[in-house]
Design a protein around this motif. Sequence first.
Motif, PDB file in Angstrom:
ATOM      1  N   GLU A  21      -7.805 -11.123   0.051  1.00  0.00           N
ATOM      2  CA  GLU A  21      -8.612 -10.290  -0.843  1.00  0.00           C
ATOM      3  C   GLU A  21      -9.100  -9.037  -0.121  1.00  0.00           C
ATOM      4  O   GLU A  21      -9.180  -7.961  -0.716  1.00  0.00           O
ATOM      5  CB  GLU A  21      -9.788 -11.096  -1.398  1.00  0.00           C
ATOM      6  N   GLU A  23      -7.496  -7.362   2.148  1.00  0.00           N
ATOM      7  CA  GLU A  23      -6.373  -6.417   2.178  1.00  0.00           C
ATOM      8  C   GLU A  23      -6.173  -5.767   0.820  1.00  0.00           C
ATOM      9  O   GLU A  23      -5.870  -4.565   0.731  1.00  0.00           O
ATOM     10  CB  GLU A  23      -5.103  -7.139   2.626  1.00  0.00           C
ATOM     11  N   LEU A  24      -6.349  -6.523  -0.243  1.00  0.00           N
ATOM     12  CA  LEU A  24      -6.215  -5.957  -1.592  1.00  0.00           C
ATOM     13  C   LEU A  24      -7.302  -4.920  -1.861  1.00  0.00           C
ATOM     14  O   LEU A  24      -7.055  -3.892  -2.502  1.00  0.00           O
ATOM     15  CB  LEU A  24      -6.276  -7.070  -2.640  1.00  0.00           C
ATOM     16  N   TRP A  68      -1.242 -11.626   0.514  1.00  0.00           N
ATOM     17  CA  TRP A  68      -2.304 -10.706   0.939  1.00  0.00           C
ATOM     18  C   TRP A  68      -3.678 -11.373   0.773  1.00  0.00           C
ATOM     19  O   TRP A  68      -3.932 -12.082  -0.204  1.00  0.00           O
ATOM     20  CB  TRP A  68      -2.264  -9.431   0.108  1.00  0.00           C
ATOM     21  N   THR A 117       0.803  -1.217   0.000  1.00  0.00           N
ATOM     22  CA  THR A 117       0.000   0.000   0.000  1.00  0.00           C
ATOM     23  C   THR A 117       0.838   1.270   0.000  1.00  0.00           C
ATOM     24  O   THR A 117       0.588   2.184  -0.797  1.00  0.00           O
ATOM     25  CB  THR A 117      -0.958   0.009   1.201  1.00  0.00           C
ATOM     26  N   MET A 156      -2.066  -6.287  -8.928  1.00  0.00           N
ATOM     27  CA  MET A 156      -2.170  -7.119  -7.726  1.00  0.00           C
ATOM     28  C   MET A 156      -0.980  -8.063  -7.618  1.00  0.00           C
ATOM     29  O   MET A 156      -0.910  -8.877  -6.697  1.00  0.00           O
ATOM     30  CB  MET A 156      -3.465  -7.947  -7.749  1.00  0.00           C
ATOM     31  N   LEU A 216       1.875  -9.802  -4.457  1.00  0.00           N
ATOM     32  CA  LEU A 216       1.234  -9.704  -3.139  1.00  0.00           C
ATOM     33  C   LEU A 216       0.527 -11.017  -2.816  1.00  0.00           C
ATOM     34  O   LEU A 216      -0.600 -11.044  -2.319  1.00  0.00           O
ATOM     35  CB  LEU A 216       0.235  -8.536  -3.120  1.00  0.00           C
ATOM     36  N   ARG A 248      -6.414  -1.712   0.022  1.00  0.00           N
ATOM     37  CA  ARG A 248      -5.338  -1.039  -0.737  1.00  0.00           C
ATOM     38  C   ARG A 248      -5.917  -0.283  -1.923  1.00  0.00           C
ATOM     39  O   ARG A 248      -5.547   0.868  -2.190  1.00  0.00           O
ATOM     40  CB  ARG A 248      -4.330  -2.089  -1.191  1.00  0.00           C
ATOM     41  N   THR A 249      -6.850  -0.905  -2.629  1.00  0.00           N
ATOM     42  CA  THR A 249      -7.478  -0.262  -3.785  1.00  0.00           C
ATOM     43  C   THR A 249      -8.228   0.994  -3.363  1.00  0.00           C
ATOM     44  O   THR A 249      -8.151   2.046  -4.023  1.00  0.00           O
ATOM     45  CB  THR A 249      -8.430  -1.240  -4.489  1.00  0.00           C
TER      46      THR A 249
END
Length: 360
Positions: A136, A138-139, A134, A106, A128, A131, A142-143
């Motif tokens: 989903e 957390e992804l 990580w 991030t 993505m 990572l 981040r988005t």
Amino acid sequence: MAAKQAGATLSPELLDALRDGLAIPAHPLALDESRRLDEASQRALSRYYIASGAGGIAVGVHSTQFEIRDPEHSLLETVLRMAAEEVERARLDRPFLMVAGVCGPTEQALREAELARSLGYGAALLSMGGLAGWSERELLERTRQVAERMPVIGFYLQSSVGGRRLSYAFWREFADIPNVVAIKMAPFNRYQTLDVVRAVCSSPRRDEIALYTGNDDNIVADLLTTFRFTIDGEIVEKTIVGGLLGHWAVWTRNAVELLEEIKRVRKGASISREWLTWAAQVTDANAAFFDPAHGFEGCIPGIHEVLRRQGLMKGIWCLNPQETLSPGQREEIDRVYAQYPHLNDDAFVAAHLSDWLDEA
């Protein structure tokens, strides 16, 4: 127009163009024989894409080589800045979307997004990759954080080059994130592509998100398909409007013309079977460039080889010395050149190359 695109949101003109469908080549990195940046060739490539009629360029992405971020090279800001300068110099009277590749955890992604914004880029292509550990959840968080800084184009990357399988539920929640303006689908997998399309169609933001193909193995069919689902009793249709592609970094003039013809065809009542033949020819050419026969190991050098033949690059060098053409790949490029002469834009490049290389 491009010089004013950076900000928390895209301008209405750029949003309209993005949703109508753009041809966006993924910008390569031009090096000299010492594996140092070849500024003249790098700028010539940007000029080529602009002159070809592309609707934007994506810089700092896989085709630009992720190693540009390594401390020993430290080229990310340099290549982003150079491309932005060329777009500014062109003084275009049409929308042109500058897309910056953004990757990493991030904090890194936020730094790269801020850098891109400061240089005038309009959207972040958020990878993505890298990572794997990580979740989903957390992804998605981040988005959300990147999307607060600038418009986001989601990126479903195939697993063979560092991507990962992401669930339908992930993409369904991803589509609801404000300031996600598009999704590039490049899983090279029909099932996973459908996951994304269905997820977007199920979102109340479906009309705000443009779908783009990155499936280099299925470009024409992706662009010709109308996807149709019944969502809460309502029939919802969606098309993949354009492409953000490494494949379109070569033979770009003809790729732009291909997309414009497809956009015209999509408005008609029927589609000629000849399009299926054309689709297979484009996929066959892509196989020579992208090297699936060897697990895509030669995909970046394959792009370089075509550009080298045209004079736009001096060689096929990559920052990683181990990255080179696979056995037989050069001969495969010879074959598709001979087999499908209507797909290349050699004559267009030859007519303008000296100007692109000589401009001050």
